[in-house]
Design a protein around this motif. Structure first.
Motif, PDB file in Angstrom:
ATOM      1  N   ASN A 276      45.419  55.269  33.524  1.00 25.15           N
ATOM      2  CA  ASN A 276      46.436  56.520  33.162  1.00 25.15           C
ATOM      3  C   ASN A 276      47.129  55.803  31.852  1.00 25.15           C
ATOM      4  N   ASN A 277      47.373  56.668  30.735  1.00 26.36           N
ATOM      5  CA  ASN A 277      47.911  56.105  29.702  1.00 26.36           C
ATOM      6  C   ASN A 277      48.531  57.259  28.710  1.00 26.36           C
ATOM      7  N   VAL A 278      48.990  56.868  27.820  1.00 22.40           N
ATOM      8  CA  VAL A 278      49.718  57.786  26.652  1.00 22.40           C
ATOM      9  C   VAL A 278      49.241  57.532  25.382  1.00 22.40           C
ATOM     10  N   PHE A 279      48.792  58.406  24.601  1.00 24.41           N
ATOM     11  CA  PHE A 279      48.488  58.043  23.479  1.00 24.41           C
ATOM     12  C   PHE A 279      49.222  58.917  22.259  1.00 24.41           C
ATOM     13  N   GLN A 280      50.010  58.200  21.525  1.00 21.79           N
ATOM     14  CA  GLN A 280      50.853  58.701  20.206  1.00 21.79           C
ATOM     15  C   GLN A 280      49.915  59.037  19.378  1.00 21.79           C
TER      16      GLN A 280
ATOM     17  N   SER B  50      52.187  66.857   8.831  1.00 19.39           N
ATOM     18  CA  SER B  50      53.558  67.091   8.978  1.00 19.39           C
ATOM     19  C   SER B  50      54.399  66.034   9.451  1.00 19.39           C
ATOM     20  N   GLN B  51      53.588  64.795   9.644  1.00 19.14           N
ATOM     21  CA  GLN B  51      54.445  63.619   9.999  1.00 19.14           C
ATOM     22  C   GLN B  51      54.973  63.536  11.401  1.00 19.14           C
ATOM     23  N   GLN B  52      54.645  64.704  12.355  1.00 14.40           N
ATOM     24  CA  GLN B  52      54.751  64.909  13.555  1.00 14.40           C
ATOM     25  C   GLN B  52      54.223  64.043  14.537  1.00 14.40           C
ATOM     26  N   THR B  53      54.754  63.561  15.719  1.00 11.90           N
ATOM     27  CA  THR B  53      54.196  62.568  16.755  1.00 11.90           C
ATOM     28  C   THR B  53      54.069  63.281  18.114  1.00 11.90           C
ATOM     29  N   PHE B  54      53.178  63.455  18.585  1.00 13.01           N
ATOM     30  CA  PHE B  54      52.721  63.947  19.803  1.00 13.01           C
ATOM     31  C   PHE B  54      52.189  62.997  20.887  1.00 13.01           C
TER      32      PHE B  54
ATOM     33  N   VAL C 264      41.276  68.584  17.964  1.00 14.99           N
ATOM     34  CA  VAL C 264      41.643  67.176  18.072  1.00 14.99           C
ATOM     35  C   VAL C 264      40.360  66.286  18.811  1.00 14.99           C
ATOM     36  N   ILE C 265      40.146  65.201  18.232  1.00 14.61           N
ATOM     37  CA  ILE C 265      39.006  64.525  18.203  1.00 14.61           C
ATOM     38  C   ILE C 265      39.527  63.139  19.015  1.00 14.61           C
ATOM     39  N   VAL C 266      38.815  62.868  20.329  1.00 12.25           N
ATOM     40  CA  VAL C 266      39.084  61.866  20.943  1.00 12.25           C
ATOM     41  C   VAL C 266      37.683  60.892  20.895  1.00 12.25           C
TER      42      VAL C 266
ATOM     43  N   ASN D 152      30.466  53.549  31.330  1.00 11.90           N
ATOM     44  CA  ASN D 152      29.604  54.266  32.482  1.00 11.90           C
ATOM     45  C   ASN D 152      29.885  55.859  32.106  1.00 11.90           C
ATOM     46  N   ASP D 153      29.189  56.467  33.166  1.00 12.68           N
ATOM     47  CA  ASP D 153      29.409  57.891  33.056  1.00 12.68           C
ATOM     48  C   ASP D 153      30.710  58.299  33.753  1.00 12.68           C
ATOM     49  N   GLY D 154      31.717  59.073  33.390  1.00 14.32           N
ATOM     50  CA  GLY D 154      33.035  59.270  33.729  1.00 14.32           C
ATOM     51  C   GLY D 154      33.612  60.490  33.324  1.00 14.32           C
ATOM     52  N   THR D 155      34.843  60.730  33.375  1.00 12.35           N
ATOM     53  CA  THR D 155      35.493  61.992  33.210  1.00 12.35           C
ATOM     54  C   THR D 155      37.066  61.478  32.376  1.00 12.35           C
ATOM     55  N   ILE D 156      37.478  62.463  31.683  1.00  9.85           N
ATOM     56  CA  ILE D 156      38.687  62.173  30.982  1.00  9.85           C
ATOM     57  C   ILE D 156      39.637  63.378  31.180  1.00  9.85           C
ATOM     58  N   SER D 157      40.724  63.273  31.518  1.00 12.70           N
ATOM     59  CA  SER D 157      41.786  64.428  31.943  1.00 12.70           C
ATOM     60  C   SER D 157      42.670  64.339  30.658  1.00 12.70           C
ATOM     61  N   LEU D 158      42.999  65.326  30.030  1.00 17.05           N
ATOM     62  CA  LEU D 158      43.810  65.290  28.924  1.00 17.05           C
ATOM     63  C   LEU D 158      45.100  66.404  28.972  1.00 17.05           C
ATOM     64  N   GLN D 159      46.325  65.989  28.752  1.00 18.79           N
ATOM     65  CA  GLN D 159      47.464  66.956  28.806  1.00 18.79           C
ATOM     66  C   GLN D 159      47.779  67.335  27.438  1.00 18.79           C
ATOM     67  N   LEU D 160      47.383  68.255  26.691  1.00 18.08           N
ATOM     68  CA  LEU D 160      47.535  68.634  25.373  1.00 18.08           C
ATOM     69  C   LEU D 160      48.827  69.590  25.078  1.00 18.08           C
ATOM     70  N   PRO D 161      49.790  69.337  24.351  1.00 15.50           N
ATOM     71  CA  PRO D 161      50.992  69.781  24.053  1.00 15.50           C
ATOM     72  C   PRO D 161      50.528  71.158  23.371  1.00 15.50           C
ATOM     73  N   ARG D 162      51.005  72.218  23.423  1.00 17.58           N
ATOM     74  CA  ARG D 162      50.789  73.485  22.931  1.00 17.58           C
ATOM     75  C   ARG D 162      51.280  73.358  21.558  1.00 17.58           C
ATOM     76  N   ALA D 163      52.368  72.583  21.464  1.00 14.36           N
ATOM     77  CA  ALA D 163      52.609  72.420  19.888  1.00 14.36           C
ATOM     78  C   ALA D 163      51.876  71.500  18.985  1.00 14.36           C
ATOM     79  N   LEU D 164      50.985  70.944  19.735  1.00  9.05           N
ATOM     80  CA  LEU D 164      49.780  70.193  18.996  1.00  9.05           C
ATOM     81  C   LEU D 164      48.610  70.944  18.615  1.00  9.05           C
ATOM     82  N   ILE D 165      48.111  71.528  19.781  1.00 15.64           N
ATOM     83  CA  ILE D 165      46.864  72.242  19.739  1.00 15.64           C
ATOM     84  C   ILE D 165      46.749  73.492  20.818  1.00 15.64           C
ATOM     85  N   ASP D 166      46.452  74.670  20.411  1.00 20.46           N
ATOM     86  CA  ASP D 166      46.225  75.653  21.492  1.00 20.46           C
ATOM     87  C   ASP D 166      45.309  76.743  21.144  1.00 20.46           C
ATOM     88  N   ALA D 167      44.779  77.439  21.887  1.00 22.97           N
ATOM     89  CA  ALA D 167      43.698  78.338  21.731  1.00 22.97           C
ATOM     90  C   ALA D 167      44.127  79.606  22.324  1.00 22.97           C
ATOM     91  N   LYS D 168      44.157  81.025  21.642  1.00 21.80           N
ATOM     92  CA  LYS D 168      44.752  82.238  21.812  1.00 21.80           C
ATOM     93  C   LYS D 168      43.901  83.334  21.353  1.00 21.80           C
TER      94      LYS D 168
END
Length: 283
Positions: free
Chosen positions: A138-142, A148-152, A175-177, A183-199
């Motif tokens: 578990n970690n946080v990426f800034q 816009s010089q915004q940090t998420f 957003v490109i991660v 190994n084979d694995g999974t990644i779970s991302l919590q994406l702020p709507r202010a950063l990216i959204d789909a409508k």
């Protein structure tokens, strides 16, 4: 005393000693060349985790047409976990892959790969360490938007690798991660709507388009609340770039740009009040 001529000859011969020589030369033993193993087995790694792919290969010395090779995987208590039968190529080589998934892959410890070809005594084996529960980080990426010089802060959980970097692609609304997938694995991302959204066109939440190294994949799970969109994506060993594409990315005017715009508007209003400048014609 007289002796006959025959008696004299017998005495002469009996008094003569004839030496006998033995052959003391030691013969050098002939060493036969070492014989090749009837069958060999190799695995691509020394340790695996749940969900990994095990690559098994080797060679048999004598190929018997129509005879399959049997591969067994045994757990630390010698219980059979997985079995397969495959064909051997004409040159004796073989390769197969097995996935470490299923209800029987439940014990941690040392597992054995056993191969058999033809008679029961033509066997070989190799061992590996197995972890039945994936190790999650578990970690946080800034993530900073250069426009816009915004940090998420993007919270993530990953197994089977690590996150190298995250970037914003404003042109593709994505957003490109970038990951180092050991190994084979999974990644779970919590994406702020202010950063990216789909409508959708009606303003409802829409699904993200997800690409792994350019190929579209479906997320393992998705959820959302008022502030975040959460997705979980599976990847394979060797995958590098996971791209999440939405319908909107960081707003064009971030906090600094909005402040500059507000100051500009206030200045225009102040100047217009002094000079009598009007924005709308007077009728």
């Amino acid at each position: 005393m007289r002796y006959s001529s025959i008696s004299i000859m017998v005495l002469l011969f009996s008094s003569m000693s004839v030496p006998i020589f033995a052959d003391t030369t030691t013969a050098t033993p002939t060493l036969s060349p070492p014989t090749a193993a009837l069958i060999t087995v190799n695995i691509d790694k020394s340790a695996y985790a749940l969900g990994d792919t095990i690559v098994i290969s080797g060679q048999v010395q004598a190929v018997v047409v129509g005879t399959p090779l049997t591969i067994q995987i045994l757990d630390p208590t010698n219980n059979l976990v997985q079995v397969a039968q495959i064909d051997v190529s004409q040159d004796g080589k073989y390769t197969d892959t097995m996935k470490a998934t299923g209800a029987l892959w439940k014990s941690n410890g040392k597992y054995t790969v056993k191969v058999q070809y033809g008679p029961p005594n033509v066997t070989a084996q190799a061992t590996f360490d197995f972890q039945s529960t994936p190790v999650f980080t578990n970690n946080v990426f800034q993530l900073k938007d250069p426009g816009s010089q915004q940090t998420f802060n993007v919270n993530y959980t990953i197994s089977g690798g690590s996150v190298k970097t995250m970037t914003i692609d404003a042109q593709s609304l994505s957003v490109i991660v970038s990951v180092n997938s050991t190994n084979d694995g999974t990644i779970s991302l919590q994406l702020p709507r202010a950063l990216i959204d789909a409508k959708t066109s009606s303003g409802q939440d829409d699904a993200f388009i997800i690409l792994i190294d350019g190929a579209e994949v479906k997320p393992q799970s998705e959820s959302a609340n008022n502030d975040y969109r959460n997705i979980t994506v599976q990847f394979l060993q060797g995958d590098q770039d996971i791209e999440i594409i939405g319908t909107q990315i960081v707003p064009e005017f971030g906090p600094i740009a909005a402040l500059v715009l507000a100051i500009a508007i206030i200045s225009i209003i102040a100047v217009s009040a002094k000079t009598g400048l009007r924005f709308m014609p007077k009728y």
